[in-house]
Each structure stands twice: as structure tokens, then as C-alpha cells.
Enzyme design. Structure first.
Site, PDB file in Angstrom:
ATOM      1  CE  LYS A 126      34.294 -69.272  11.764  1.00  0.00           C
ATOM      2  NZ  LYS A 126      34.540 -68.167  10.876  1.00  0.00           N
ATOM      3  CG  ASP A 166      33.346 -70.053   8.461  1.00  0.00           C
ATOM      4  OD1 ASP A 166      33.504 -68.886   7.775  1.00  0.00           O
ATOM      5  OD2 ASP A 166      34.086 -70.928   7.461  1.00  0.00           O
TER       6      ASP A 166
HETATM    7  O1  2IT Z   1      34.448 -65.868   8.741  1.00  0.00           O
HETATM    8  C1  2IT Z   1      33.378 -64.807   8.783  1.00  0.00           C
HETATM    9  O2  2IT Z   1      33.170 -64.183   9.000  1.00  0.00           O
HETATM   10  C2  2IT Z   1      31.823 -65.632   8.600  1.00  0.00           C
HETATM   11  N1  2IT Z   1      32.050 -67.273   8.383  1.00  0.00           N
HETATM   12  C3  2IT Z   1      30.832 -64.909   9.205  1.00  0.00           C
HETATM   13  C4  2IT Z   1      30.481 -65.105  10.619  1.00  0.00           C
HETATM   14  C5  2IT Z   1      28.917 -65.039  10.860  1.00  0.00           C
HETATM   15  O3  2IT Z   1      28.639 -64.195  12.292  1.00  0.00           O
HETATM   16  O4  2IT Z   1      28.112 -63.508   9.807  1.00  0.00           O
END
Ligand code: 2IT
Length: 448
Positions: A126, A166
Site C-alpha cells: 500500500k 484508493d
Molecule cells: O484496497 C484495495 O484493494 C485497492 N485499493 C485496490 C488495489 C489494487 O491494486 O487494485
């Protein structure tokens, strides 16, 4: 009696002071795997959990940019590459004023198990920055995204790490980041980031995938209870991508969405939020004001309740789709009092641990976020494979794959819960199924 996992929770608390969100997620996940560690002493012996709770890497960097008035602004950017046992790091980028290491650690840790549940080859990560996109001009957002990527690009790539959106990061921001990534790497194969606009090697349907996936998960959960979504009343929070996709798919399944919310309050529309009313979420978002009140001015059937959360509205199903810590104990009490039939998390970490336990103890089936909202990241993995194969995937193919993935996640979670004596507890089942996949890969890879 002391549990095996308590020692690991203590390590996290000690090593990450002032990060309650991270501790909360670790407590939630590890709380579920105690029976797994009892059955698999080899995981304790190989220090697997000690290794799992420490990120492989946390990158912190300066993001300097110049605002429209010519003033220099400096934000702090992060990328936490938490675990790569199952594949290249994958996870969103969040832009919000409250972004700090505790939020990034918590979301990256959660992402490990979510990604594992999809059954696709992606590790957990993240990232983000303490940048508030609300009230910024497009030019400011572009300059910020370019500066952010100017540092990030050296840490990512198709076989290393592929960030996505996100909170505060949608197609627009990802588009700017992709443009900068292309310039810096001199390659234009669609790698680097996912959630790209369809015009720029993105995946058809990625934007709504998280929301559609949530409803597919919910459908499996409801049907396992020999029940149907048809005619059920639903309350959600938020009006972003996740809420929008959820509202679209609820309509397709014949459920009736009657309330949603924003930071300014909530909207009640008992006539049902369908069709162009759902598409109006996009206008609300594009206004850049982050308020939902204008909905009640536009649609006469609606009422706006200033400064209130929607959880007191009576409905069959509740789906928080906005942000973390949206449903605390007082809201959980309202949901139980309203005799909810189902509760399904849409956003990441929307429910505090005590509130979630309270809802479960009341006998309400709960869909946990890491299982229910995994359709978004699953479609990101499909986008990566589309870009690698250089073959576009059609909308219909995405929909079919997404449904199958969500069904698999539901079944894996339900089966794991049953196997460990917690039949029907999808919160425990999702944690156990995700953990087992990661633990197996970590074991064969040795002490790394
Ligand atoms: O919380 C999540 O799964 C996302 N923000 C998407 C992450 C992604 O790599 O698509």
C-alpha cells in the site's frame, strides 16, 4: 490463558508506537489464526508470523510541488512493500490528509491476505501521501502526481510492484502517474500502475469492479442462507467508486438502495436510488466538494440529514463503502436494533473490532472487507495480465471472471471457517484462508 499470537501482537505494538490502526488490523487477523498455529507448530518454529508482521520494506519520500499561486508545497509519500511471497507487490495509493505510516502499514498488511484470497499471483503493498486532493485544481493534482511518481517509479515495475488507486486516487490521478511513469522508464507497455483509464491500456470495468465484486460476494453469502437479494432494502455509505459500483450492481440484482452518505451527512431516498440517480454519484464526485447534499436538491424524492451517518435508517442490508472507522460501537448498536439481515464491508477497515464482534454476536452474517472488496485488486491483476499479453480483455470476460473470483473467495472463506470449527464465521474464514496461502509460499521459500 495466553494465546500463541499474543507475543506477536506485543511485538507489533512495541515496534510501531502511535499506530493504532496497524495494531487493530494485526489483532483482527492474528486473532483468527490461533487455531491454525495450534494445528501447524512448524509455522511457530520457523518464525513465520514474526516475519509476516514485519514489512519487507517501507519507503518514505519527499514530494515537492508548486501550487497555482507559485508557492512551494511539500508532502510526504509512502510505499509499504509488505509481503511478496505470492507475487509482485500490489495495492492502492491513497491521497488523504490523515495518511501516515500507521494507516499505510495497516492497509498494506490487510492487502496481503486480501490478495492471497483472490488466488492470483500478487503480494501485498500500500502507498500514499498526506496530500488532500479536495479543492485542488487539475493542474495542481497533475503536478503532485508527477512529483510523486518521479520518486516512486524506481521502486515499482511489472515484476516488482504495481500500485493502483484508493481513497483520493481515481482514474484521473492514475492517468497522470502513468504518463509520468512512461516518460521516466521510456516504456509504454501499460506496466507500472493499474486502474488506468481504458484509453491508456486500462481494463474495461476496473472502475466499477470493486463495487460489483462486493455485491457478487454478498449474493453468494445471501444465497448460502437460502435467501435472495431481490427486494431487499440496502443502506450504504459513500459515493465514490466503490459505492457507485455497489449501487449499480444492487440495482441489477433487484435490491433496493435507499440511503447513502458523504462527509456532510446522509441522503434518504425511499423511492430507491437507481439509474440516473446512481450515475449522479459521478457528478457529486466530480464537483470536487466531497458533499452529498446536492442530491436532495436535484431529486425531490430525497431528504438530506446534515452531519448524520446513515446507520440509523432501517434496512435489510448495510454496506459501509466510504472509509475506515465508519461504523463504531454506537452505529453497530443501531444496525443490530434495526434487525439487519446482513452486514457486508465494502471499504477497507470500515468497522472497529468491537463493533464487528457486536454485529456477529447478534447473529447477523458478516462479509469482511478483505474478502468482499477483493474484486477490485483481482481486476487489477487481470489488467496486469492483459498488459503483459498485449491482448485487450472484453467487458463481458471481466464480468464473468470477476463473478467466478468472488464465488471462489466466498467458498474459500466459508470452507476455511468450517474446517476450523467456526462454521458461518466468514471473518475468521477469510483470515485463515488468506494466511494459509501466504504461509505455504513463505515456508517453501525458506527463511527470507
Ligand atoms: O484496497 C484495495 O484493494 C485497492 N485499493 C485496490 C488495489 C489494487 O491494486 O487494485
Amino acid at each position: 490463558m495466553a494465546r500463541i499470537v499474543d507475543q506477536y501482537i506485543e511485538i507489533v505494538k512495541k515496534r510501531n508506537p502511535g499506530e493504532p490502526e496497524f495494531v487493530q488490523t494485526v489483532e483482527e487477523v492474528l486473532g483468527s489464526i490461533e487455531p491454525v498455529l495450534k494445528k501447524h507448530p512448524e509455522y511457530v518454529k520457523s518464525g513465520l508470523v514474526e516475519r509476516l508482521i514485519e514489512p519487507e520494506r517501507m519507503i518514505t519520500f519527499r514530494v515537492p510541488w508548486v501550487d497555482d499561486k507559485g508557492k512551494v508545497q511539500v508532502n510526504r509519500g509512502y510505499r509499504c512493500q509488505f509481503n511478496s511471497a505470492l507475487g509482485p507487490y500490489k495495492g492502492g495509493i491513497r491521497f488523504a490528509p490523515n495518511v501516515y505510516p500507521g494507516i499505510i502499514h495497516c492497509l498494506a498488511f490487510e492487502q496481503i491476505f486480501k490478495n492471497a484470497l483472490t488466488g492470483l499471483p500478487i503480494g501485498g503493498a500500500k502507498g500514499g501521501a498526506d496530500f488532500d486532493p479536495n479543492g485542488k485544481s487539475d493542474a495542481e493534482i497533475m503536478r503532485f502526481c508527477q512529483s510523486f511518481m518521479t520518486e516512486l517509479y524506481r521502486h515499482i515495475g511489472a515484476n516488482i510492484d504495481s500500485p493502483a488507486g484508493d481513497l483520493g486516487v481515481g482514474g484521473k490521478e492514475i492517468g497522470y502517474m502513468y504518463g509520468q511513469y512512461k516518460r521516466l522508464t521510456a516504456s509504454c507497455d501499460g506496466s507500472g500502475v493499474t486502474g488506468k483509464p481504458v484509453s491508456s491500456l486500462g481494463l474495461n470495468g476496473r472502475t466499477e469492479a470493486t463495487g460489483h465484486g462486493i455485491v457478487f460476494f454478498l449474493k453468494n453469502m445471501v444465497e448460502a442462507n437460502k435467501d435472495t437479494l431481490k427486494g431487499k432494502t440496502v443502506v450504504i455509505s459513500g459515493f465514490g467508486n466503490v459505492a457507485w459500483g455497489t449501487a449499480q450492481q444492487l440495482e441489477k440484482e433487484g435490491a433496493k438502495l435507499i440511503a447513502f452518505s458523504g462527509p456532510d451527512g446522509y441522503i434518504l431516498d425511499e423511492e430507491g436510488i437507481t439509474g440516473k440517480k446512481v450515475e449522479y454519484f459521478l457528478d457529486l464526485r466530480n464537483s470536487g466538494k466531497n458533499i452529498c447534499e446536492p442530491y436532495a436538491k436535484k431529486f425531490k424524492s430525497a431528504k438530506f440529514f446534515k452531519g448524520k451517518k446513515p446507520w440509523g435508517v432501517k434496512a435489510d442490508i448495510y454496506i459501509p463503502c466510504a472509509m475506515q472507522n465508519d461504523v463504531l460501537m454506537e452505529s453497530a448498536k443501531l444496525i443490530v436494533k434495526n434487525k439487519a439481515k446482513y452486514y457486508c464491508e465494502g471499504a477497507n477497515m470500515p468497522t472497529s473490532n468491537d463493533a464487528l464482534e457486536f454485529i456477529q454476536k447478534a447473529g447477523i452474517p458478516v462479509g469482511p472487507a478483505k474478502a468482499a472488496n477483493a474484486g477490485g485488486v483481482a481486476c487489477s491483476a487481470i489488467e496486469m495480465s492483459q498488459n503483459a499479453r498485449k491482448m485487450p480483455v472484453s467487458r463481458e470476460e471481466v464480468d464473468t471472471m470477476l463473478y467466478d473470483i468472488m464465488k471462489h473467495i466466498y467458498e474459500a472463506s466459508a470452507n476455511a471457517a468450517k474446517e476450523y470449527g467456526k462454521k458461518g464465521n466468514l471473518v475468521m474464514g477469510a483470515n485463515i484462508a488468506g494466511f494459509l496461502a501466504v504461509a505455504e509460499a513463505m515456508t517453501v521459500q525458506g527463511i527470507v
